[in-house]
Design a protein around this motif. Structure first.
Motif, short mmCIF file in Angstrom:
data_model
loop_
_atom_site.label_atom_id
_atom_site.label_comp_id
_atom_site.label_asym_id
_atom_site.label_seq_id
_atom_site.Cartn_x
_atom_site.Cartn_y
_atom_site.Cartn_z
N GLU A 1 -2.77 6.07 9.83
CA GLU A 1 -3.81 6.86 10.50
C GLU A 1 -4.11 8.13 9.69
OE1 GLU A 1 -4.58 9.06 14.83
OE2 GLU A 1 -2.84 7.74 14.52
N MET A 2 -3.07 8.75 9.11
CA MET A 2 -3.27 9.93 8.27
C MET A 2 -4.08 9.58 7.02
SD MET A 2 0.61 11.46 8.52
CE MET A 2 0.38 12.39 7.02
N LYS A 3 -3.91 8.39 6.50
CA LYS A 3 -4.61 7.97 5.30
C LYS A 3 -5.97 7.35 5.60
CE LYS A 3 -1.62 8.95 2.06
NZ LYS A 3 -1.96 9.82 0.90
N GLY A 4 -6.32 7.21 6.87
CA GLY A 4 -7.60 6.63 7.23
C GLY A 4 -7.67 5.12 7.02
N ILE A 5 -6.54 4.46 7.02
CA ILE A 5 -6.48 3.00 6.85
C ILE A 5 -6.36 2.37 8.23
CG2 ILE A 5 -5.27 1.08 5.77
CD1 ILE A 5 -6.56 2.98 3.80
N GLU A 6 -7.22 1.41 8.50
CA GLU A 6 -7.23 0.77 9.82
C GLU A 6 -6.65 -0.64 9.74
OE1 GLU A 6 -11.09 0.79 11.52
OE2 GLU A 6 -11.25 2.99 11.60
N HIS A 7 -5.65 -0.86 10.57
CA HIS A 7 -5.07 -2.19 10.77
C HIS A 7 -4.85 -2.34 12.28
CE1 HIS A 7 -4.61 -3.56 6.68
NE2 HIS A 7 -4.00 -2.42 6.35
N LEU B 1 8.03 1.02 12.41
CA LEU B 1 6.66 0.67 12.80
C LEU B 1 5.87 1.87 13.30
CD1 LEU B 1 4.55 -1.51 13.11
CD2 LEU B 1 5.54 -2.09 15.35
N ASN B 2 6.46 2.71 14.12
CA ASN B 2 5.74 3.88 14.65
C ASN B 2 5.32 4.81 13.52
OD1 ASN B 2 5.95 3.02 17.32
ND2 ASN B 2 7.94 4.03 17.59
N GLU B 3 6.22 5.05 12.58
CA GLU B 3 5.91 5.92 11.45
C GLU B 3 4.85 5.29 10.54
OE1 GLU B 3 8.90 5.10 12.44
OE2 GLU B 3 9.76 7.02 13.12
N ILE B 4 4.87 3.97 10.42
CA ILE B 4 3.86 3.28 9.61
C ILE B 4 2.47 3.47 10.22
CG2 ILE B 4 3.04 0.99 8.88
CD1 ILE B 4 5.99 0.19 8.59
N ARG B 5 2.38 3.32 11.54
CA ARG B 5 1.09 3.53 12.21
C ARG B 5 0.59 4.95 11.98
NH1 ARG B 5 3.34 1.11 17.77
NH2 ARG B 5 2.95 -1.13 17.48
N THR B 6 1.49 5.92 12.14
CA THR B 6 1.11 7.32 11.95
C THR B 6 0.62 7.58 10.52
OG1 THR B 6 2.73 8.00 13.62
CG2 THR B 6 1.91 9.71 12.13
N PHE C 1 0.84 -1.21 0.00
CA PHE C 1 0.00 0.00 0.00
C PHE C 1 0.87 1.26 0.00
CE2 PHE C 1 -1.91 3.39 2.58
CZ PHE C 1 -3.01 3.71 1.78
N ILE C 2 1.97 1.21 0.73
CA ILE C 2 2.81 2.41 0.84
C ILE C 2 3.78 2.53 -0.34
CG2 ILE C 2 4.60 3.52 2.24
CD1 ILE C 2 3.31 2.29 4.71
N VAL C 3 4.49 1.47 -0.65
CA VAL C 3 5.60 1.56 -1.61
C VAL C 3 5.12 1.46 -3.05
CG1 VAL C 3 7.79 0.53 -2.32
CG2 VAL C 3 7.17 0.60 0.09
N ALA C 4 4.08 0.65 -3.31
CA ALA C 4 3.67 0.42 -4.69
C ALA C 4 2.91 1.60 -5.28
CB ALA C 4 2.81 -0.85 -4.78
N ARG C 5 2.55 2.58 -4.50
CA ARG C 5 1.87 3.77 -4.98
C ARG C 5 2.80 4.97 -4.85
NH1 ARG C 5 -4.23 2.89 -2.42
NH2 ARG C 5 -4.38 0.67 -2.93
N ALA C 6 3.05 5.64 -5.95
CA ALA C 6 4.09 6.67 -5.98
C ALA C 6 3.83 7.79 -4.97
CB ALA C 6 4.19 7.25 -7.40
N LEU C 7 2.58 8.28 -4.92
CA LEU C 7 2.27 9.37 -4.00
C LEU C 7 2.47 8.95 -2.55
CD1 LEU C 7 1.21 12.19 -3.42
CD2 LEU C 7 -1.13 11.29 -3.51
N ASN C 8 1.96 7.76 -2.20
CA ASN C 8 2.14 7.28 -0.83
C ASN C 8 3.61 7.10 -0.49
OD1 ASN C 8 -0.59 7.23 -0.60
ND2 ASN C 8 -0.81 5.01 -0.74
N ASP C 9 4.38 6.60 -1.44
CA ASP C 9 5.81 6.37 -1.20
C ASP C 9 6.52 7.69 -0.92
OD1 ASP C 9 8.12 4.80 -1.00
OD2 ASP C 9 8.68 5.23 -3.06
N ARG C 10 6.21 8.73 -1.72
CA ARG C 10 6.85 10.03 -1.51
C ARG C 10 6.46 10.63 -0.16
NH1 ARG C 10 5.20 10.83 -6.95
NH2 ARG C 10 3.51 12.24 -6.26
N GLN C 11 5.18 10.54 0.16
CA GLN C 11 4.72 11.12 1.43
C GLN C 11 5.30 10.39 2.63
OE1 GLN C 11 0.47 10.86 0.90
NE2 GLN C 11 0.31 12.91 -0.04
N PHE C 12 5.42 9.06 2.51
CA PHE C 12 5.97 8.30 3.64
C PHE C 12 7.45 8.61 3.82
CE2 PHE C 12 7.82 4.39 5.48
CZ PHE C 12 7.11 4.37 6.68
#
Length: 592
Positions: free
Chosen positions: A389-395, A381-386, A334-345
């Motif tokens: 949460e910013m993207k509204g994805i719940e795990h 892991l802490n940054e992944i949770r944050t 979800f994070i790496v395979a999408r260019a926008l998410n990867d840049r923001q992360f």
């Protein structure tokens, strides 16, 4: 009249066999044919042909005609060189023109002989060609390298009195694409001759075999040999054989046997074969190993690559641990395979000062991928949770104690497995060292089980840190470490269920390292040591325990035959591969 003609034909019919069976007639006919197929000197002045190495060679286009018949030579001259024939009609003019062509060719050959005796230029050309090939560069880079050296030499040696001499030598050094190609083939041929010679002189040799597909979807069959050359144990790439049809066991076996017959390999000295365990290799009836044993009519040892077996054990994707790994992969994708998410992360990681700049994608093909992916995920892991949460994805699992306990256990255990895998990688690892590494890790797993059952966690750093952090905030928190011990016990059983070939020959391997512990009486043992220890030791040391060398050869193959060099011929590819993988570099350069 008709009757006379009939009798004449009938007489010819009766006498023809007698004529043909006459030895003198046959000899005369054979003599005439031999003379007819011998190069005639007048062909040089008439058709511009000379004899070279048993063939008729055209002085105009340098083409060869193997069948020395006047009609063939004349046909070539009339069809290919009609302009030359019209410009120089038959007679003195053509004779003079052909003599000029012959003189020019002879002068060129003489110049080549003089040049090849100048060792500096010749050896430098070979050294340059070898450097180009070793770095995986195309043959055309020879001219670029020459231009680079000239530009650098022009500035670097500006204050030297012999600058002009240095520049002249660089200019005279041949490094054209054709020259680099020819040098590469010559050096590879020299290496191959040395390899075959050493194998024939060795008491035993073993093979590591594997098959993969290159960038042009052509199957390549890698053949690596290990043998004793004097006091040195050599591990050399014999060939990379192209398989242009199907890749069944029969196809691989046929290709290998054709190569073995062509190079005169002593198949009676072949001791063992190591493969990746694919059905085409180890199939019961039509696998490569089965066909090889049937052809040689004798037992040949076969080993399933210990690295591949360890990787299968290390997957640990069954049941609950599989669910943990599956969630990790989904989040990473979800994070790496999408260019926008990867840049923001990545921006988020930079803002919080994390030591890493992104996550790693998982690949089942890579041996060390699982451990590296989990380790990076744990560090972020802490940054992944944050970010989720910013993207509204719940795990919610990422915050559950039970899930995190399994996750950190997986991080620690894959780290131990990666250390084992790295230890078994590398060129020259013997079957003894590989076997000892695996069996020692099995003993470690038993120690890990005790460590988890007692709760000390001396060998599980991430689990211990997570437990300590949870206990500090909630002292009454319970942790099910027995479940983790059960996972480790299952891993141990997986290890014990594999490596059958290595366990089967344990006594043989033990004889090499501890001959005094073999179950023989003293007299027999002493006699055995005196007579056979040397020979058996060499035999065992030649055995492959893994196909790591083949995997390494495929890495070179990917670098050499890339998208930009996908039309590289089989001969050129094999020569480049041989020079990249051989340890005979000094021998190669001394030979020219």
């Amino acid at each position: 009249m008709i009757v006379l003609v009939f009798f004449f034909l009938f007489a010819c019919y009766l006498l023809l066999p007698l004529y043909c069976s006459n030895p003198s007639t046959k000899m005369a006919k054979r003599k005439k044919d031999d003379e007819y197929r011998t190069f005639q000197d007048e062909w040089t002045e008439e058709f511009a042909f000379v004899e070279r190495a048993g063939s008729a060679v055209c002085l105009i286009c340098n083409d060869k005609i193997a069948s020395m018949k006047r009609s063939n030579v004349k046909r070539h001259f009339d069809t290919r060189h009609a302009t030359f024939a019209s410009k120089y009609p038959a007679g003195d003019s053509r004779k003079k023109a052909c003599q000029e062509l012959l003189s020019r060719v002879q002068a060129t050959q003489q110049h080549l002989r003089v040049w090849t005796r100048q060792g500096d230029y010749n050896s430098a050309s070979f050294a340059g060609s070898l450097a180009i090939v070793r770095n995986g560069k195309p043959f055309t880079d020879g001219e670029y390298a020459k231009t680079f050296m000239l530009d650098v030499a022009n500035e670097l040696f500006d204050d030297l009195p012999n600058k002009d001499k240095i520049i002249k030598r660089i200019q005279d050094m041949p490094l054209s694409a054709r020259t680099v190609h020819d040098r590469t083939v010559m050096m590879a041929t020299q290496v191959e001759e040395t390899q075959v010679k050493d194998i024939n002189a060795a008491p035993f040799f073993s093979l590591a075999l594997d098959e993969s597909t290159d960038v042009s979807h052509l199957s390549q069959f890698s053949v690596i040999a290990r043998y004793a050359a004097g006091d040195t144990l050599r591990e050399e790439s014999l060939a990379v054989l192209p398989i242009k049809g199907s890749t069944r066991g029969e196809d691989l076996f046929k290709s290998f046997m054709e190569f073995a017959r062509e190079k005169n390999l002593p198949m009676d000295k072949l001791l063992s074969v190591c493969t990746d365990g694919a059905p085409c290799m180890v199939g019961k009836n039509k696998g490569f190993v089965a066909l090889l044993r049937e052809h040689e009519s004798r037992p040949i040892l076969s080993f399933h690559c210990i690295l591949h077996q360890e990787a299968l054990c290390a997957q640990m994707c069954d049941g609950q641990l599989g669910e943990v790994m599956s969630l990790v992969v989904r989040v990473i994708n979800f994070i790496v395979a999408r260019a926008l998410n990867d840049r923001q992360f990545k921006t988020l990681l930079d803002e919080v000062g994390n030591n890493y700049h992104g996550l790693l994608l998982h690949s089942n093909v890579r041996w060390l991928s699982r451990g590296k992916v989990l380790s990076r995920f744990a560090a972020c892991l802490n940054e992944i949770r944050t970010f989720l949460e910013m993207k509204g994805i719940e795990h919610p699992e990422l915050a559950e104690t039970e899930w995190l306990l399994k996750f950190y256990y997986l991080v620690d255990m894959t780290e131990h497995l990666n250390q084992l895998n790295v230890k078994m990688q590398g060129i020259g690892n013997t079957v003894l060292s590989l076997q000892h590494a695996v069996f020692a890790f099995e003993n470690k797993l038993e120690l890990f089980i005790m460590d988890l059952e007692t709760g000390r966690l001396l060998h599980f750093e991430k689990v211990r840190q997570f437990k300590d952090a949870c206990t500090a905030s909630e002292p009454t928190k319970n942790f099910d470490l027995k479940q983790l011990a059960g996972f480790t016990s299952s891993l141990l059983q997986s290890f014990k269920a594999r490596f059958g070939e290595f366990r089967e020959h344990t006594r043989l391997f033990k004889f090499i390292t501890h001959p005094n512990e073999c179950s023989l009486n003293a007299d027999d043992l002493n006699q055995l040591i005196i007579q056979t220890w040397n020979r058996v030791s060499i035999a065992v040391l030649t055995m492959f325990g893994s196909t790591y060398s083949c995997e390494q050869s495929f890495s070179h193959l990917k670098n050499i035959k890339s998208n930009l060099r996908s039309r590289l011929t089989d001969e050129s590819l094999n020569a480049c591969m041989k020079l990249n993988l051989t340890n005979l570099e000094m021998l190669v350069l001394r030979s020219f």
